[in-house]
Scaffold this motif. Structure first.
Motif, PDB file in Angstrom:
ATOM      1  N   ALA A   1      -2.017 -40.199  -5.813  1.00 29.81           N
ATOM      2  CA  ALA A   1      -0.768 -39.817  -5.404  1.00 29.81           C
ATOM      3  C   ALA A   1      -0.755 -38.565  -4.616  1.00 29.81           C
ATOM      4  CB  ALA A   1       0.106 -39.676  -6.583  1.00 29.81           C
ATOM      5  N   VAL A   2      -1.663 -37.542  -5.084  1.00 28.57           N
ATOM      6  CA  VAL A   2      -1.662 -36.155  -4.410  1.00 28.57           C
ATOM      7  C   VAL A   2      -2.278 -36.401  -2.840  1.00 28.57           C
ATOM      8  CG1 VAL A   2      -2.928 -34.226  -4.010  1.00 28.57           C
ATOM      9  CG2 VAL A   2      -1.860 -34.759  -6.164  1.00 28.57           C
ATOM     10  N   ALA A   3      -3.319 -37.360  -2.801  1.00 26.76           N
ATOM     11  CA  ALA A   3      -3.908 -37.528  -1.457  1.00 26.76           C
ATOM     12  C   ALA A   3      -2.901 -38.357  -0.567  1.00 26.76           C
ATOM     13  CB  ALA A   3      -5.086 -38.197  -1.905  1.00 26.76           C
ATOM     14  N   ASN A   4      -2.330 -39.364  -1.431  1.00 24.37           N
ATOM     15  CA  ASN A   4      -1.119 -40.080  -0.514  1.00 24.37           C
ATOM     16  C   ASN A   4      -0.179 -39.226   0.144  1.00 24.37           C
ATOM     17  OD1 ASN A   4      -2.697 -42.498  -0.854  1.00 24.37           O
ATOM     18  ND2 ASN A   4      -1.677 -43.131  -2.587  1.00 24.37           N
ATOM     19  N   ARG A   5       0.301 -38.378  -0.573  1.00 26.22           N
ATOM     20  CA  ARG A   5       1.400 -37.544  -0.230  1.00 26.22           C
ATOM     21  C   ARG A   5       0.968 -36.618   0.885  1.00 26.22           C
ATOM     22  NH1 ARG A   5       6.052 -34.886  -1.817  1.00 26.22           N
ATOM     23  NH2 ARG A   5       7.065 -34.052   0.198  1.00 26.22           N
TER      24      ARG A   5
ATOM     25  N   ARG B   1      -0.825 -36.869   8.123  1.00 26.74           N
ATOM     26  CA  ARG B   1      -1.482 -37.935   9.141  1.00 26.74           C
ATOM     27  C   ARG B   1      -0.382 -39.057   9.669  1.00 26.74           C
ATOM     28  NH1 ARG B   1      -4.538 -34.542   8.580  1.00 26.74           N
ATOM     29  NH2 ARG B   1      -6.761 -34.656   7.916  1.00 26.74           N
ATOM     30  N   LEU B   2       0.644 -39.357   8.768  1.00 29.76           N
ATOM     31  CA  LEU B   2       1.685 -40.225   9.302  1.00 29.76           C
ATOM     32  C   LEU B   2       2.832 -39.523  10.076  1.00 29.76           C
ATOM     33  CD1 LEU B   2       1.873 -42.836   6.195  1.00 29.76           C
ATOM     34  CD2 LEU B   2       0.059 -42.846   8.312  1.00 29.76           C
ATOM     35  N   LYS B   3       2.636 -38.475  10.229  1.00 26.09           N
ATOM     36  CA  LYS B   3       3.523 -37.526  10.842  1.00 26.09           C
ATOM     37  C   LYS B   3       2.928 -36.487  12.137  1.00 26.09           C
ATOM     38  CE  LYS B   3       7.230 -36.625   7.500  1.00 26.09           C
ATOM     39  NZ  LYS B   3       8.018 -35.759   6.651  1.00 26.09           N
ATOM     40  N   LEU B   4       3.514 -36.676  13.134  1.00 27.01           N
ATOM     41  CA  LEU B   4       3.004 -35.620  14.211  1.00 27.01           C
ATOM     42  C   LEU B   4       4.132 -34.670  14.503  1.00 27.01           C
ATOM     43  CD1 LEU B   4       1.359 -38.267  16.558  1.00 27.01           C
ATOM     44  CD2 LEU B   4       0.044 -36.674  14.804  1.00 27.01           C
ATOM     45  N   GLU B   5       4.226 -33.351  14.968  1.00 25.89           N
ATOM     46  CA  GLU B   5       5.081 -32.510  15.148  1.00 25.89           C
ATOM     47  C   GLU B   5       5.827 -33.096  16.509  1.00 25.89           C
ATOM     48  OE1 GLU B   5       5.872 -30.399  13.290  1.00 25.89           O
ATOM     49  OE2 GLU B   5       4.160 -30.596  11.843  1.00 25.89           O
TER      50      GLU B   5
ATOM     51  N   ASP C   1     -13.341 -31.086  -5.386  1.00 26.64           N
ATOM     52  CA  ASP C   1     -12.969 -30.565  -6.940  1.00 26.64           C
ATOM     53  C   ASP C   1     -11.571 -29.912  -7.140  1.00 26.64           C
ATOM     54  OD1 ASP C   1     -15.259 -31.496  -8.047  1.00 26.64           O
ATOM     55  OD2 ASP C   1     -16.509 -29.841  -7.475  1.00 26.64           O
ATOM     56  N   PHE C   2     -11.004 -29.317  -5.834  1.00 26.03           N
ATOM     57  CA  PHE C   2      -9.851 -28.478  -6.254  1.00 26.03           C
ATOM     58  C   PHE C   2      -8.748 -29.019  -5.506  1.00 26.03           C
ATOM     59  CE2 PHE C   2     -12.849 -25.711  -7.893  1.00 26.03           C
ATOM     60  CZ  PHE C   2     -12.424 -25.060  -8.623  1.00 26.03           C
ATOM     61  N   GLY C   3      -8.765 -30.181  -4.610  1.00 25.68           N
ATOM     62  CA  GLY C   3      -7.717 -30.787  -4.181  1.00 25.68           C
ATOM     63  C   GLY C   3      -7.864 -30.647  -2.355  1.00 25.68           C
ATOM     64  N   PRO C   4      -6.766 -31.445  -1.662  1.00 20.61           N
ATOM     65  CA  PRO C   4      -6.676 -31.356  -0.211  1.00 20.61           C
ATOM     66  C   PRO C   4      -6.048 -29.937   0.124  1.00 20.61           C
ATOM     67  CG  PRO C   4      -5.243 -32.861  -0.918  1.00 20.61           C
ATOM     68  CD  PRO C   4      -6.232 -32.459  -2.301  1.00 20.61           C
ATOM     69  N   PHE C   5      -5.491 -29.627  -0.699  1.00 20.02           N
ATOM     70  CA  PHE C   5      -4.992 -28.165  -0.317  1.00 20.02           C
ATOM     71  C   PHE C   5      -5.632 -27.201   0.251  1.00 20.02           C
ATOM     72  CE2 PHE C   5      -4.460 -28.163  -4.847  1.00 20.02           C
ATOM     73  CZ  PHE C   5      -4.108 -29.314  -5.202  1.00 20.02           C
ATOM     74  N   PHE C   6      -6.809 -27.194  -0.284  1.00 19.42           N
ATOM     75  CA  PHE C   6      -7.777 -26.214   0.131  1.00 19.42           C
ATOM     76  C   PHE C   6      -8.649 -26.323   1.185  1.00 19.42           C
ATOM     77  CE2 PHE C   6      -7.238 -25.430  -4.438  1.00 19.42           C
ATOM     78  CZ  PHE C   6      -7.099 -24.109  -4.529  1.00 19.42           C
TER      79      PHE C   6
END
Length: 386
Positions: free
Chosen positions: A240-244, A250-254, A352-357
């Motif tokens: 769920a974190v990865a999908n968010r 990835r599904l949005k561009l500025e 190990d710590f999540g995509p935010f890193f």
């Protein structure tokens, strides 16, 4: 020992960690070119997707917003944030916290009794009780070899190594990839007045809509407050974190890219693969697409992202006991590797710590996770020596 802590890398994660270690009174040496990746691998004119609340200070004092306030700049006037402005902030941060950086490169890292030893590109050596390595993502470029296998090296460039537009080289450019970096480069090329840009990608065209990254804040707070928080999530929760992240990044561009990509210059090829590229005798590159279309271009740009392979970091190759999974280092709850006293942070910690890193936003959190454990490690070593 020459120092208690050696930080290898002077990008955002290295600077944040070193500054916090210095704040806690740990003797620290930093090796690297300050913000070298940002200076050498990000194009001039690039705009960041981050917000003004992203910064480097684990004490939450010397923030990017504080830097703007000191200069009387309204954050709304620098939204989106120019890359050069954030580099200026990093230099200000380094100066205000009194962080000296040795602009050298580490070529090898080896374990020695009670610590580590490194070789430097100038021929010198350093020893340290503990090491924090923050390797830049330039080590992890993902190259789709099949599509460009027959092109000379000077005719194809990963976005990581593309920093400026050469109108002769880039007059007709094919970009492989369809996320933010691909369309950012399409906009930069169009800004420079090239003749044509073709962007080929296998998926739907992402939506041009503002990204909102505030959802990461409570998750980052949890990684600091609860050791091992991310790895203890269920598979469904991690997905769920990865999908968010996928939906936001990835599904949005500025949307500020849209007016910079006129339809007569930037040509989109969704649901398309580049099947082959060959250089013709007249110098053109003939690119075949899975749709059957053939393009004649002058340069191929790979906006194909990054893939972890910690073995591609040269100075880590002399650590045979460094455990990895899927190219990532195996880390404990403090970002410590299987080599006690060696910590890895940034993109290398995302498994190990999540995509935010993989984002600047988590720099202060990484420092708060690593540095207290470095202090405990040094205290344990000192106790044993007494």
């Amino acid at each position: 020992m020459d120092t208690s802590l050696l930080v290898i890398g002077a990008g955002p994660y290295g600077l944040a960690t070193a500054a916090y270690a210095r704040h806690l009174g740990i003797e620290t040496v930093v090796i690297g070119e300050p913000m070298g990746f940002w200076r050498e691998h990000m194009p001039r004119g690039m705009l960041l997707r981050s917000g003004p609340d992203w910064h480097l200070d684990a004490t939450d004092v010397h923030t990017f917003e504080a830097y703007l306030a000191e200069r009387g700049v309204d954050p709304a006037d620098v939204d989106p944030i120019p890359v050069d402005l954030f580099i200026e902030y990093a230099s200000w941060f380094q100066e205000i916290v009194g962080l000296r950086v040795r602009p050298e490169l580490v070529t090898a890292l080896r374990r020695r009794d009670h610590g580590f030893e490194v070789d430097l590109d100038g021929g010198g050596q350093l020893s340290a009780a503990t090491v924090v390595a923050a390797p830049g993502i330039s080590h992890f470029t993902n190259i789709p070899h099949r599509a460009v296998a027959h092109l000379p090296e000077d005719r194809v460039t990963h976005t990581c190594f593309l920093t400026e537009v050469d109108r002769a080289r880039d007059a007709r450019t094919l970009i492989i990839g369809g996320r933010q970096s691909a369309f950012e480069w399409a906009a930069l090329l169009a800004d420079a007045g090239v003749d044509a840009v073709h962007v080929a990608y296998r998926h739907d065209t992402p939506a041009f809509a503002p990204a909102d990254w505030h959802f990461v804040d409570p998750m980052i707070d949890q990684t600091v407050a609860v050791p091992g928080w991310f790895r203890r999530l269920s598979t469904e929760q991690r997905d769920a974190v990865a999908n968010r992240f996928w939906a936001e990044g990835r599904l949005k561009l500025e949307p500020w890219l849209t007016p910079r990509m006129p339809e007569g210059v930037v040509h989109r090829h969704p649901h398309t693969e580049v099947t082959s590229c060959v250089e013709l005798p007249n110098g053109d590159i003939r690119a075949e697409l899975s749709t059957g279309q053939v393009l004649l271009v002058d340069h191929v740009v790979l906006a194909t992202g990054y893939r972890a392979d910690i073995n591609s970091v040269p100075y880590l190759r002399e650590l045979p006991d460094l455990e990895t999974v899927d190219g990532f280092p195996v880390l404990d709850e403090h970002m410590q590797t299987s080599e006690p006293g060696l910590f890895l942070t940034g993109f290398a910690a995302t498994r190990d710590f999540g995509p935010f890193f993989g984002f600047v936003r988590a720099c202060p959190a990484a420092a708060q996770i690593i540095v207290p454990e470095v202090a405990r490690s040094l205290e344990r070593a000192a106790s044993l020596a007494r």
